[in-house]
Enzyme design. Structure first.
Site, PDB file in Angstrom:
ATOM      1  N   ASN A 203       0.815  -1.219   0.000  1.00 38.35           N
ATOM      2  CA  ASN A 203       0.000   0.000   0.000  1.00 38.35           C
ATOM      3  C   ASN A 203       0.844   1.263   0.000  1.00 38.35           C
ATOM      4  OD1 ASN A 203      -2.464   1.710   0.645  1.00 38.35           O
ATOM      5  ND2 ASN A 203      -1.270   2.036   2.520  1.00 38.35           N
TER       6      ASN A 203
ATOM      7  N   ARG B 244      -8.545   5.135   1.455  1.00 38.99           N
ATOM      8  CA  ARG B 244      -7.817   4.494   0.347  1.00 38.99           C
ATOM      9  C   ARG B 244      -6.752   5.408  -0.280  1.00 38.99           C
ATOM     10  NH1 ARG B 244     -12.912   1.692  -0.172  1.00 38.99           N
ATOM     11  NH2 ARG B 244     -12.475  -0.493   0.309  1.00 38.99           N
TER      12      ARG B 244
ATOM     13  N   ASP C  70       1.764   6.995   0.204  1.00 38.61           N
ATOM     14  CA  ASP C  70       0.721   6.106  -0.300  1.00 38.61           C
ATOM     15  C   ASP C  70       0.834   5.884  -1.807  1.00 38.61           C
ATOM     16  OD1 ASP C  70      -1.548   4.693   0.834  1.00 38.61           O
ATOM     17  OD2 ASP C  70      -2.746   5.831  -0.607  1.00 38.61           O
TER      18      ASP C  70
ATOM     19  N   ARG D  89       0.076 -12.819   2.945  1.00 36.84           N
ATOM     20  CA  ARG D  89      -0.743 -12.025   3.852  1.00 36.84           C
ATOM     21  C   ARG D  89      -0.587 -10.606   3.310  1.00 36.84           C
ATOM     22  NH1 ARG D  89       0.380  -7.340   7.350  1.00 36.84           N
ATOM     23  NH2 ARG D  89      -1.091  -7.399   9.084  1.00 36.84           N
TER      24      ARG D  89
ATOM     25  N   ASP E  71      -0.830  -6.812   3.519  1.00 40.51           N
ATOM     26  CA  ASP E  71      -0.893  -5.801   4.567  1.00 40.51           C
ATOM     27  C   ASP E  71      -1.833  -4.655   4.196  1.00 40.51           C
ATOM     28  OD1 ASP E  71       0.420  -4.575   7.019  1.00 40.51           O
ATOM     29  OD2 ASP E  71       0.926  -3.040   5.561  1.00 40.51           O
TER      30      ASP E  71
ATOM     31  N   HIS F 250      -6.828  -0.094   3.008  1.00 42.86           N
ATOM     32  CA  HIS F 250      -6.313   1.146   2.437  1.00 42.86           C
ATOM     33  C   HIS F 250      -6.080   1.064   0.932  1.00 42.86           C
ATOM     34  CE1 HIS F 250      -6.076   2.408   6.541  1.00 42.86           C
ATOM     35  NE2 HIS F 250      -5.480   1.256   6.813  1.00 42.86           N
TER      36      HIS F 250
ATOM     37  N   GLU G 260      -5.376  -8.471   5.027  1.00 46.05           N
ATOM     38  CA  GLU G 260      -5.569  -7.873   6.331  1.00 46.05           C
ATOM     39  C   GLU G 260      -6.552  -6.723   6.201  1.00 46.05           C
ATOM     40  OE1 GLU G 260      -3.709  -5.380   9.892  1.00 46.05           O
ATOM     41  OE2 GLU G 260      -3.628  -4.851   7.792  1.00 46.05           O
TER      42      GLU G 260
ATOM     43  N   ARG H  48      -4.401 -19.385  12.438  1.00 52.53           N
ATOM     44  CA  ARG H  48      -3.014 -18.912  12.495  1.00 52.53           C
ATOM     45  C   ARG H  48      -2.613 -18.765  13.962  1.00 52.53           C
ATOM     46  NH1 ARG H  48      -1.944 -13.102  10.115  1.00 52.53           N
ATOM     47  NH2 ARG H  48      -3.091 -12.552  12.005  1.00 52.53           N
TER      48      ARG H  48
HETATM   49  C1  LAG Z   1      -0.492  -2.887   9.025  1.00 50.38           C
HETATM   50  N1  LAG Z   1      -1.570  -3.415   8.661  1.00 50.38           N
HETATM   51  O1  LAG Z   1      -2.476  -2.777   7.971  1.00 50.38           O
HETATM   52  C2  LAG Z   1       0.486  -3.579   9.861  1.00 50.38           C
HETATM   53  O2  LAG Z   1      -0.080  -4.776  10.396  1.00 50.38           O
HETATM   54  C3  LAG Z   1       0.952  -2.636  10.913  1.00 50.38           C
HETATM   55  O3  LAG Z   1       1.856  -3.284  11.779  1.00 50.38           O
HETATM   56  C4  LAG Z   1       1.583  -1.424  10.226  1.00 50.38           C
HETATM   57  O4  LAG Z   1       1.855  -0.371  11.157  1.00 50.38           O
HETATM   58  C5  LAG Z   1       0.637  -0.774   9.239  1.00 50.38           C
HETATM   59  N2  LAG Z   1      -0.305  -1.624   8.651  1.00 50.38           N
HETATM   60  C6  LAG Z   1       1.452  -0.165   8.111  1.00 50.38           C
HETATM   61  O5  LAG Z   1       2.034  -1.182   7.344  1.00 50.38           O
HETATM   62  C7  LAG Z   1       3.115  -0.437  11.802  1.00 50.38           C
HETATM   63  C8  LAG Z   1       3.015   0.243  13.153  1.00 50.38           C
HETATM   64  C9  LAG Z   1       2.959   1.762  13.037  1.00 50.38           C
HETATM   65  C10 LAG Z   1       4.120   2.262  12.224  1.00 50.38           C
HETATM   66  C11 LAG Z   1       3.989   1.610  10.832  1.00 50.38           C
HETATM   67  C12 LAG Z   1       5.094   2.027   9.897  1.00 50.38           C
HETATM   68  O6  LAG Z   1       1.823  -0.230  13.818  1.00 50.38           O
HETATM   69  O7  LAG Z   1       3.067   2.314  14.378  1.00 50.38           O
HETATM   70  O8  LAG Z   1       4.073   3.673  12.123  1.00 50.38           O
HETATM   71  O9  LAG Z   1       4.097   0.156  10.980  1.00 50.38           O
HETATM   72  O10 LAG Z   1       6.347   1.693  10.425  1.00 50.38           O
HETATM   73  C13 LAG Z   1       5.250   4.363  12.571  1.00 50.38           C
HETATM   74  C14 LAG Z   1       4.921   5.354  13.685  1.00 50.38           C
HETATM   75  C15 LAG Z   1       4.007   6.456  13.160  1.00 50.38           C
HETATM   76  C16 LAG Z   1       4.668   7.164  11.978  1.00 50.38           C
HETATM   77  C17 LAG Z   1       4.988   6.112  10.902  1.00 50.38           C
HETATM   78  C18 LAG Z   1       5.705   6.724   9.712  1.00 50.38           C
HETATM   79  O11 LAG Z   1       4.292   4.660  14.760  1.00 50.38           O
HETATM   80  O12 LAG Z   1       3.770   7.400  14.203  1.00 50.38           O
HETATM   81  O13 LAG Z   1       3.781   8.128  11.436  1.00 50.38           O
HETATM   82  O14 LAG Z   1       5.831   5.088  11.464  1.00 50.38           O
HETATM   83  O15 LAG Z   1       6.889   7.356  10.115  1.00 50.38           O
HETATM   84 CA    CA Z   2      -3.710   3.586  -0.085  1.00 48.98          CA
END
Ligand code: LAG
Ligand code: CA
Length: 512
Positions: free
Chosen positions: A115, A173, A182, A210, A212, A216, A248, A352
């Site tokens: 995405n 999206r 995006d 899977r 992700d 979106h 997901e 899973r």
């Molecule tokens: C998913 N599924 O839809 C994943 O299962 C999940 O683990 C992913 O978020 C998300 N989508 C994007 O692929 C994870 C963390 C986020 C993290 C993101 C990117 O849960 O916390 O965001 O991966 O690394 C982090 C910071 C944000 C920041 C972002 C970009 O927490 O505050 O804005 O990075 O810098």
């Molecule tokens: Ca998107």
């Protein structure tokens, strides 16, 4: 001819719902953040011998490398290129893992992050898992290559450019998820690069994906990408086998985007399984196990043939994503084993199992301040191997829930009863319940605060069975409890509410 066309339609329509696991195996384990070299070993020494069907691996593509916070697990969800070079290992190690796992009949499913690329504030340089240059400010990812044209920003209508309102399907999206750049999946070019990436993994021998963050992406765009995917590698799979797709989509109700929009494309993660079983086993909201009699579609979960189910995942086990409060994890091990046992005994969905690493949990006002902490690693940031202790548990902070006797034995239980009907339900109107799977297996739970002593119809042939929760069958004897099924199929079950694990499971392969 008619028959052939029919078979073709069946194949085309249903194939991506089939996990392509070796016959007789049913469950997938998510070896979260494991190194490829360790997964290869685990397939050979543990997963194949214990009937695990496959492994969901962490994202194998090149990702950003962050130092503030220090190497968080979530850096792997920020793509820099589709080079197969990640914190888990090199492309060579990935290939070796896929080959070795397939050779012992264990499938590999790739977590595909398609995405978005890295966060908008990712900076410019070579701080990526393989040292490939990128520039997040100019949206330049020369190693794919993607440039500013390949991103959605023009289309996004939210003031900040981020997703602000989950009730606006266009924002969800077309805008940035937590500021992640995006991708414009309506562009042929972008679709082509993504399909190329996924096809390179199919060539190596993976069994599926899977996907992700599907909420979106527009289902129509995903359809075009998935249609470009090759059939699986015939070195290990029958001709014309389609990749298994599980998407997901977090749908706990209350949002305009629903899981059902994605049913035509493949299976979907059923997050209600995780949230609701957590609520029931915790006895929150006046829930009782007795109500689980019609678990599955009866609880308004999606249809079983579309669902991938789990008790927790890598996000909701640490408070990422919605619906986390009730979710059970290894931190609540007693209830966790019971809930996992219920899921694995019940015919609903493709199951899973989660396999985690430990982190120094530090909850302040309901939020875990250490929810970012990455896998066990050395001071240079490289991930530690998974050492196996003499008692078959894992060391160095790797939790290895999938190796816990109770969970491992329930994975085997599910294989033994595969295809058998949900049968012989019993409950006490409260939190003592039991059910069978045809005439092949039976499970009994006591989640009440008092002892249980009942005689139940199990449907099993007469004989002595080993409980596979308190122990198992080993060298012609039981290492734990023994259950005697009488000639009429009845057996007595006594479960103390203070037992280490207040549940009992027996099946025909654990008969003396
Ligand atoms: C998913 N599924 O839809 C994943 O299962 C999940 O683990 C992913 O978020 C998300 N989508 C994007 O692929 C994870 C963390 C986020 C993290 C993101 C990117 O849960 O916390 O965001 O991966 O690394 C982090 C910071 C944000 C920041 C972002 C970009 O927490 O505050 O804005 O990075 O810098
Ligand atoms: Ca998107």
């Amino acid at each position: 001819m008619k028959l052939l066309v029919f078979a073709w339609i069946l194949g085309v329509c249903w194939a991506q719902y089939n996990p392509n696991t070796k016959p007789g195996t049913t469950s997938i384990v998510h070896l979260f953040e494991w190194r490829w070299a360790d997964i290869a070993e685990e397939c050979e020494r543990f997963l194949a011998p214990n009937g695990f069907g496959g492994v969901q691996i962490s994202p194998p593509q090149e990702s950003i490398r962050l130092t503030n916070p220090w190497m968080p697990w979530w850096q792997r969800y920020q793509t820099i290129s589709y080079n197969l070079c990640s914190r888990s290992g090199t492309e060579k190690e990935l290939r070796d893992m896929v080959t070795r796992c397939n050779n012992v009949g264990v499938r590999i499913y790739v977590d595909a992050v398609i995405n978005h690329m890295c966060g908008a504030s990712g900076g410019a340089g070579t701080h990526s898992s393989c040292g490939t240059y990128f520039n997040a400010d100019t949206k330049d990812f020369p190693s794919v290559p993607y440039s500013a044209w390949d991103f959605n920003d023009g289309k996004c209508k939210s003031p900040s450019g981020d997703i602000e309102n989950y009730h606006d399907i266009y924002q969800v999206r077309d805008c940035r998820l937590v500021s992640l750049l995006d991708l414009a999946l309506e562009k042929d070019y972008v679709r082509g690069r993504i399909a190329e990436y996924m096809n390179s993994l199919i060539d190596i021998g993976v069994a599926g994906f899977r996907v992700d963050g599907c909420k979106h992406m527009w289902p129509g765009d995903l359809r075009v990408v998935f249609d470009k995917l090759k059939n699986l590698n015939t070195k290990w799979f029958a001709e014309n086998t389609r990749p298994f797709i599980f998407q997901e989509v977090i749908d706990l109700g209350g949002e305009p985007i629903t899981a059902s929009e994605y049913f035509g494309l493949g299976r979907v993660t059923e997050f209600k399984n995780s949230a609701k079983l957590g609520t029931v086993f915790r006895k929150w909201d006046n829930e009782k196990m007795a109500y689980l009699k019609n678990w599955g579609e009866g609880w308004s979960l999606m249809s079983s043939d579309k669902a991938v189910v789990f008790i927790d995942n890598h996000d909701n086990q640490r408070g990422h994503g919605p619906g986390g409060a009730s979710v059970l994890t290894f931190w609540d091990s007693r209830l966790y084993k019971m809930a996992t046992g219920f899921m694995l005994a019940h015919p609903y969905g493709v199951t899973r199992v989660m396999s985690s690493f430990q982190w120094p949990r530090h909850i302040v006002n309901g939020k875990d301040e250490n929810d970012w902490v990455g896998p066990p690693s050395y001071s240079d940031g490289s991930t530690k191997p998974v050492p196996i202790n003499p008692d078959s548990t894992c060391g160095d902070g790797w939790v290895c829930e999938h190796r816990w006797r109770q969970i491992k034995n329930m994975v085997i239980f599910r294989n033994v009863v595969n295809g058998e009907n949900f049968s012989y339900w019993w409950d006490n109107g409260s939190n003592q319940v039991a059910f069978g799977r045809g005439n092949k297996g039976f499970i009994v739970f006591n989640n009440d605060d008092w002892n249980m002593d009942v005689i139940l119809l199990t449907g099993l042939p007469a004989g002595t069975y080993c409980d596979v929760i308190s122990g198992q069958k080993e060298g012609g004897r039981c290492t734990g409890l023994q259950i005697t099924v009488q000639g009429d199929g009845r057996a007595r079950f006594q479960i103390s509410n203070t037992a280490e694990d207040p549940f009992i499971a027996i099946h025909i392969n654990a008969k003396l």
